[in-house]
Each structure stands twice: as structure tokens, then as C-alpha cells.
Design an enzyme around this catalytic site. Sequence first.
Site, PDB file in Angstrom:
ATOM      1  N   THR A   1      -0.029   4.765   1.206  1.00  0.00           N
ATOM      2  CA  THR A   1      -0.183   5.793   2.181  1.00  0.00           C
ATOM      3  C   THR A   1      -0.193   4.981   3.649  1.00  0.00           C
ATOM      4  OG1 THR A   1      -1.723   7.053   0.849  1.00  0.00           O
ATOM      5  CG2 THR A   1      -1.645   7.364   3.296  1.00  0.00           C
TER       6      THR A   1
ATOM      7  N   ASP B   1       0.916  -1.254   0.108  1.00  0.00           N
ATOM      8  CA  ASP B   1       0.224  -0.045   0.025  1.00  0.00           C
ATOM      9  C   ASP B   1       1.137   1.405   0.095  1.00  0.00           C
ATOM     10  OD1 ASP B   1      -2.433   1.707   0.465  1.00  0.00           O
ATOM     11  OD2 ASP B   1      -1.628   1.837   2.458  1.00  0.00           O
TER      12      ASP B   1
ATOM     13  N   ASP C   1      -1.570  -0.606   6.181  1.00  0.00           N
ATOM     14  CA  ASP C   1      -1.780  -0.087   7.337  1.00  0.00           C
ATOM     15  C   ASP C   1      -3.074   0.238   7.917  1.00  0.00           C
ATOM     16  OD1 ASP C   1      -1.863   2.010   5.780  1.00  0.00           O
ATOM     17  OD2 ASP C   1      -1.056   3.407   7.233  1.00  0.00           O
TER      18      ASP C   1
END
Length: 678
Positions: free
Chosen positions: A368, A366, A566
Site C-alpha cells: 500500500t 510494501d 511509505d
Amino acid sequence: MALESEEPTQDDVPNPELVDFTRRAWIAAALSVPLLAISMGAEMIGRQLVPSGIDPWVQLVLTAPIVLWAGWPFFQRGWKSIVTRHPNMFTLVSIGVGSAFSYSLIATIAPALFPPSFRMHGIVPVYYEAAGVVVTLVLMGQVLELQARAATGRAIRALMDLTPKTARRLRSDGSEEEVGLAEVATGDRLRVRPGEAMPVDGVVVEGKSSVDESMITGEPTPVLKHSAAQATGGTINGTGSLLIEARAVGADTVLSRIVKMVAEAQRSRAPIQAIADRVSGWFVPLVVGIAVLTFVIWNFVGPEPRFGHALLNAIAVLIIACPCALGLATPMSIMVGTGRGARAGVLIKNAEALQMMDSVDTLVIDKTGTLTEGRPKVAAIEPVKGIDRDALLAAAAAVEGQSEHPLARAIVVAAQEEGLVPGNVEQFESQTGLGVSGCVDGKVVVLGNAAQMTRIGLDAAPLAEAGARYRAAGAGVMLVAIDGHLAGLLAVADPIRASARDAIAALKAEGLRIVMLTGDAEATAQAVAKAIGGIDEVHAGLKPEDKARIIGELKAKGAKVAMAGDGINDAPALAAADVGVAMGTGTDVAIKSAGMTLTNGDLSAMVRARRLAKATMRNIRQNLFFSFVFNGVGVPLAAGVLYPMTGLLLSPMIAGAAMALSSFTVVTNALRLSRAKL
């Protein structure tokens, strides 16, 4: 084993199996401590703690509750595995423990059955401690597994709690009523006030507001919602009031589908357990067959006393083949490996994660919060000629200090870091989809996009080139006007993690293919990928189900996929991957959905996780090899194959010592992992 509901619920009730096994494990452990002290007293302190005449009886009293009560579920599962012809680890445990206990029980109750050659100091040795300790260790392993599953259930419930329990429904006369979420039906019109969460998925029919969709997209920037825009249940409404029409309710909402995907992926069975079951599938019948054959041969053609020799040799075969070493081979390596990982900033949720990480060839990341810090910062300040840079930042910070926009927070923090004191703000207003404005110490300050500048009659062309340059680099651009004049721009970006470039390079050196997935715009995603380097494939503008779908496509092509993320939006992808890796700085749901967690959120720990997995799996294979070598050599000796040539018999006492030695070897080898270089 206890059944679990396929559909996750919000009821946080204790798992009855966990409660039961925890009680059994504590009682077994409490009895095992004195059992070990009594049985090993002579070796540890040079003298017996209990008189030899009553020693076996005392051990029997301590062991019987462990084996016959605490370990009873293992005998039930072992018996069912035999009845269904699917031998597994419970078959090994039940046969091994049952053999050691049964032999010791006979030696205690009827020692006269045993010939003098099998006595030590006139006493037939017993092996209660082997039976008791094996049951205790296996129980503890079961408790740890059940606790992990309970934690997973709590994480899913936390995800379900993101949606409100009630909704504000409009009646036909235009008045509002508060109803339970279960009462909302498709087509109902619902009022969502500022700061509230969307109760269901729907379409905006009235109003305009910025909505925080970070739980879905993982991106911090709110999205403008107006008439005909899609609204997702669980996302947070900003400053405006919205009227939405329900289009998906209950199990059909995006959030419910995320919960279901996570739950399904987490119910999948650990491959490492399947390996143990396949091994035991042929190992158990083979050992039992050898024991039976040993008994038959000695009972018919062996020397006198035939029955005594037949019984003892058959028991020796079963004891030396007791699955202590085989049972310890995997959990000991996993236990030491997870401890080593914790010191290296890598938390391991289960053995499956380590096994799969060893064979991973594709890493999906991912953007961000994983490759970037996840916290926007001011990347550049460009005032027009004649405007002081600090004055520009201070004026912008003063107005943005009244806003809760993530990018506004970045500007305020930048001013604080430079020691600037924003002025007093009056007449603050938020222009949805355009920007904000206010009067700072008598000066009218306006911030926003080019459309905002057009609204107040200014031409943003002088800053167009600079703005395009920052946007191409993945930054968000805010133009600033002071007292009706263009004053400059502020570029706010999510900084790339300091360790990201080196981490990606190291992972590439490990032979991994790197794929980046993000809910952000294509231009921003490509800019980040270019800045970091080494990323083989980029997918942007994704929803949670899109990330999970892409991972499914990669797996369908034969790739072994690890996913690092996250956010809540990453949870389905983390669960769908062969192994999910969560950033420790991320959400609780992401962490619980992953098999591994990098405690400091540093992607460089992924390199250590990969090396740890390889070292641990190599150690497990070594341990399995050691345990089978001991059995391969020990079982024929226990069966008496050397007796015709040498007159050598392997008594149950020696078999017990060999069994202990095999366990000692496995444990010692596993402890080497604690010194592994990562």
C-alpha cells in the site's frame, strides 16, 4: 564523541555537540576565506595581497584559531586513537593538519633554519591554507552528520507523539478520571471516545467501533473492534465508544517497541566509515614511520646542513601524505552523487545508504502506497437490471458523504469526478461492521456487506458472483439497496501505480529478487502481485514487527536487503534493512527512518537509485586509488630516494603542490558523477 541515550525521549533539546561544532565551523569558514585569498593571491590575481615581509604572520594569525581552537576536537580524537591503538580518520586529519601547521609555524618564527635551496624569492614558503581549509571541510562534514542525527531524533519524537499524553481511567465506582499516561497500569480500564487515540495496548471489554489501524498495518480500511478484540496504542477510534483493559503500558506497547527498533537500527555505524578507518589503520603508522626513518637517515648520513635536510624531508613526507585527497575521496563523491540523485528524484540520507545499495541483491517492497497509490478509488459500478448507473452512484455518494470511512471518500470523489450532484440526506445511521444507511430525497438507501443486506431482508445472491470476482482482484465490495430492493454494487480498490509494472521489470533486470510485504489480506496481496508480475515472494497479514523480522531472516541467510515503504508501520523494517527507501508521498517517520527517499513516490526511481549507487561507489574506489597512487609515488620522492642518483629533493613547497594536485584530481573525478546517466 558525545554520548547519546539508548532510550529515545520526547525532550527536544539541542544537541550540545551540534551547537558547538556549528559554531566552530562558521568561525573556521569565516577565517578560511581571507586565508585562501592571501595565500593564493599571487596565483589568482598575479600579485600578493599582503607584503611578503608580514604575509606569513598574517596567515598565522588567521590559521591559529582554526587549527588550535576550531580543530582542537580532531586533535583530541586523533590523540585518543593513537593511545588506544585504533588509528582512524581523525588520526590522519590531526597528523596532516598538525604537520602542515607546525612546519609553517617554524618557517614563520625561525626561517633561518632552512637552507637557501628551500627558499622562493628569499622566503621560506608556508602551508597554513592547507591546515586551515582541511579543518574547515572536516568540521562541515561533522556538522552535516550531526544535523542528520538530530533530524532522526525529531522523527522518533514525532512517532512517540502519536499516543495521547493522558488517559480516561474508570474508578471502582464507575466514574471517570483523567490521568497521565505514566500513571496507567496493567489491568486498568480506560474509556476511549470517538475520534480519540488508544492510549495503551489492551483488549476491548465493552463497546463496538471501527478503528483506524493504518499506522500499524499501513492499510486504509478501518478494522471492526468489539468485545475481546485487541486494541493497539496510537490507533484512532472511529465513531463508537470503547472500554479497554490495559494489557501493555509504557515501553511494552507496540508503538514503543517500534520506536526502539527504529532507534537501534539508526544508531548502527556506516560501513563506509569503517572502510576509511581500516585503510588509515595501516596508512597512518606507515607514513609516520617513513617520516621518522627519513629524519633519522638524513640526520646521520645526509649532506650538510644535516638537521635542516632531515627536518624538511621528514616534513615533506608528512605534507605530501596529508590526508586531503584521502579525506576528500569519499565525501566529494558522496556530495556530488547526492546532488545528482536529487535531480533524479532520489534523496540520499547518508553514505551508508549508497554503499549498501550498490551491493543489494534483494528488494523488499510494501504494497500500500508503494506498489499501489494508497488512495482507494471506485474500480467498478454494477447496477442490477432496471437501475441507472449514475443514479446508483449518486445515491451511494449521498449517503457515504456523511461517513468518514476511506472507502466512503472514494465513492464521493467518484461522483464528483463524473459531475453528479448527490441528493439531500436525512436519518443517516452507521451500522458498525455492516455499513451505512440514510434517506436520500425520500428514498431509503442502504450500503454495506452481505450481512447488511440480510439485516434488511434482502438476498444478495444475484450479485454474489460479481462480488467474488472483484474481491479476487483485491477490491472491496459494497452492496447497495434502494427502497428495499437490491440496486447494485460498487467495487473500491487501491489502484496499482502506473509505473509499478515497468519498475519491477527493470529492477528484476538489475538482478534483484523482489519480496512483497503487506498488512493486507492474503487474497488482496496475491491479486496485486499477480497483476504486477515479477514478484518472487509474497507475505501478507503482517504487523510492523513481522516485517522487521522477515527482513532479519533474509539478512541472516546472507541477503543484502533494501526495503521500500511509505507508512509508519514500515519504519522498523526500513530501519532494519541494509538500506531503507521511503516513498516521498509517505509519512515523515518513514522518510526519516530510511536512508533514501524517492521524492515523487515513484518506484521507477528505485532503478535510478540503484544505478546512482553503483556509479558513486565506483567513483569512490577510483578516488581512493588516485589518492594512494599520489602517496605511493610522492612519499618516496619526498623521503629523498632519488637524491643519491640524481641529487633531486622534493621540497615541502613541491610536496604541497603535489598534495593540492592529488586533491584536484579527486575533486575533478568526483564531479564527473554530476553527468552520470541513470
